[in-house]
Design an enzyme around this catalytic site. Structure first.
Site, short mmCIF file in Angstrom:
data_model
loop_
_atom_site.label_atom_id
_atom_site.label_comp_id
_atom_site.label_asym_id
_atom_site.label_seq_id
_atom_site.Cartn_x
_atom_site.Cartn_y
_atom_site.Cartn_z
N TYR A 129 0.84 -1.19 0.00
CA TYR A 129 0.00 0.00 0.00
C TYR A 129 0.88 1.24 0.00
CZ TYR A 129 1.13 0.54 4.95
OH TYR A 129 1.81 0.71 6.13
N CYS A 130 0.26 2.36 -0.38
CA CYS A 130 0.91 3.67 -0.26
C CYS A 130 -0.12 4.63 0.34
CB CYS A 130 1.43 4.15 -1.62
SG CYS A 130 0.14 4.40 -2.85
N LYS A 131 -0.12 5.88 -0.05
CA LYS A 131 -1.08 6.82 0.51
C LYS A 131 -2.46 6.66 -0.12
CE LYS A 131 -1.91 11.74 1.41
NZ LYS A 131 -1.39 13.11 1.25
N GLY A 153 -2.74 4.90 -3.52
CA GLY A 153 -2.75 3.80 -4.48
C GLY A 153 -1.85 3.97 -5.68
N ILE A 185 -3.62 3.83 2.29
CA ILE A 185 -3.82 3.97 3.74
C ILE A 185 -4.88 5.03 4.05
CG2 ILE A 185 -2.04 5.73 4.17
CD1 ILE A 185 -1.28 4.04 6.69
#
Length: 355
Positions: free
Chosen positions: A89-91, A93, A117
């Site tokens: 995951y990142c912030k 996508g 996230i």
């Protein structure tokens, strides 16, 4: 007209090829499904944001490798086992997609968190600022064992709700572990009395009614006489489904014997519902390692001249043959080459940031 038809046929064929090539060869899952997946022992959770973003809050147990840094490929090769699903995951996508494409190209199975996230937090799912990396295992009886990389030789193990702390130390140099933020321990295991393994104040902090301490003779003496002393070769059943064996840990190289003399210190084999975990302590590759058998998970130290050199660690691993190996206590020693050296032996080497 025929030429025009041929042109459109070629154009459609090209579009078909382009469409096939652009298909995402990884899954994207909603928060609920991703959360269930992330808690599996066959999954590594990967946060591909910056270290600063990671420190502000991340999923429990996530490994942090910044996809925008030039060493992303090198670090994923060193840290991520190919037989595990990578849940990343990142912030929001976007960076996760970039990372997923690279990892799929390397042969990983990848699942990304849809919405990143931010989507996770929108539905009040938990995040933590704890930087400790976590690995999850399942015992033969189906119980969960979570192992956290804390610092240097300090390891936290959570077995079916039971808290076990190995060599807990609050501070080494500028590194600290906030044990006040962790649950108090049911069991404390201390290998020997050196300051990077034994911290009397932390032992007090982690102790509650019923806590049991396992240690060598010197630690018990320094700790005011409290603790179950185990000598090399002894075995103790701590509770139903939990046993511990004390095994030799010492230096063998001429000129190093004074660091860890034979017979003084312990390594431990901790058996949790049939899952066997070897915590070697401060040792070189001793002859007695030939008797350390049927190990699922091993922690082997690698910081010359006090413990093993990388070559000694490789020899020890080939004798013990654990399914999973964590090099630890490695200081400034470069352990990143160990996964490649032991790949042909079928040993899953995982590099965690214990330093």
């Amino acid at each position: 007209m025929k030429q025009m038809k041929n042109f459109f046929a070629m154009l459609l064929a090209m579009m078909g090829i382009t469409s096939a090539c652009s298909q995402e060869n990884f899954e994207s899952r909603e928060v609920g499904d991703f959360a269930r997946l992330a808690d599996s022992c066959d999954v590594v959770v990967l946060d591909v944001r910056t270290a600063e973003e990671f420190a502000e809050g991340h999923l429990d147990g996530a490994v942090n490798i910044d996809v925008k840094k030039g060493d992303f490929g090198e670090r994923t090769d060193a840290l991520l086992p190919k037989d595990k699903t990578i849940a990343l995951y990142c912030k929001t996508g976007r960076r996760a997609k970039l990372a997923a494409v690279q990892l799929v190209g390397k042969g990983y199975r990848v699942v990304s968190l849809k919405g990143g996230i931010e989507a996770w937090k929108e539905v009040s799912m938990p995040v933590t600022t704890d930087a400790h990396e976590r690995d999850v295992f399942t015992t033969p009886g189906g119980k969960t064992v979570k192992i956290y990389a804390l610092m240097h030789a300090s390891i936290r193990i959570v077995f079916d709700g039971t808290e076990i702390e190995i060599d807990p130390v609050r501070q080494l140099g500028d590194r600290t572990t906030d044990y006040a933020a962790l649950p108090q321990a049911d069991y404390l295991l201390v290998t020997h009395e050196h300051g990077d393994h034994f911290d009397a104040d932390v032992l007090k902090q982690l102790t509650k009614v019923g806590t049991r301490l396992v240690c060598n003779q010197r630690v018990q003496t320094l700790n005011g006489g409290w603790g179950l002393v185990m000598k090399n070769g002894e075995r103790e059943q701590l509770a139903d489904g939990i046993t511990v064996e004390a095994v030799p840990a010492y230096n063998t190289t001429a000129g190093r014997e004074q660091f860890h003399p034979k017979g003084r210190d312990n390594g431990y084999i901790l058996t949790l519902d049939g899952l066997r975990i070897y915590i070697a302590g401060d040792t070189e590759d001793t002859p007695e390692m030939a008797d350390v058998r049927d190990i699922d998970i091993a922690f082997l130290p690698c910081n010359q001249p006090y413990t093993m050199t990388p070559d000694q660690l490789v020899r020890a691993a080939r004798v013990i043959r654990p399914k999973v190996l964590f090099p630890y206590h490695y200081g400034q020693t470069d352990v990143n080459g160990l996964p490649a050296l032991l790949k042909a032996d079928g040993i899953d080497v995982r590099i965690r940031h214990y330093e």
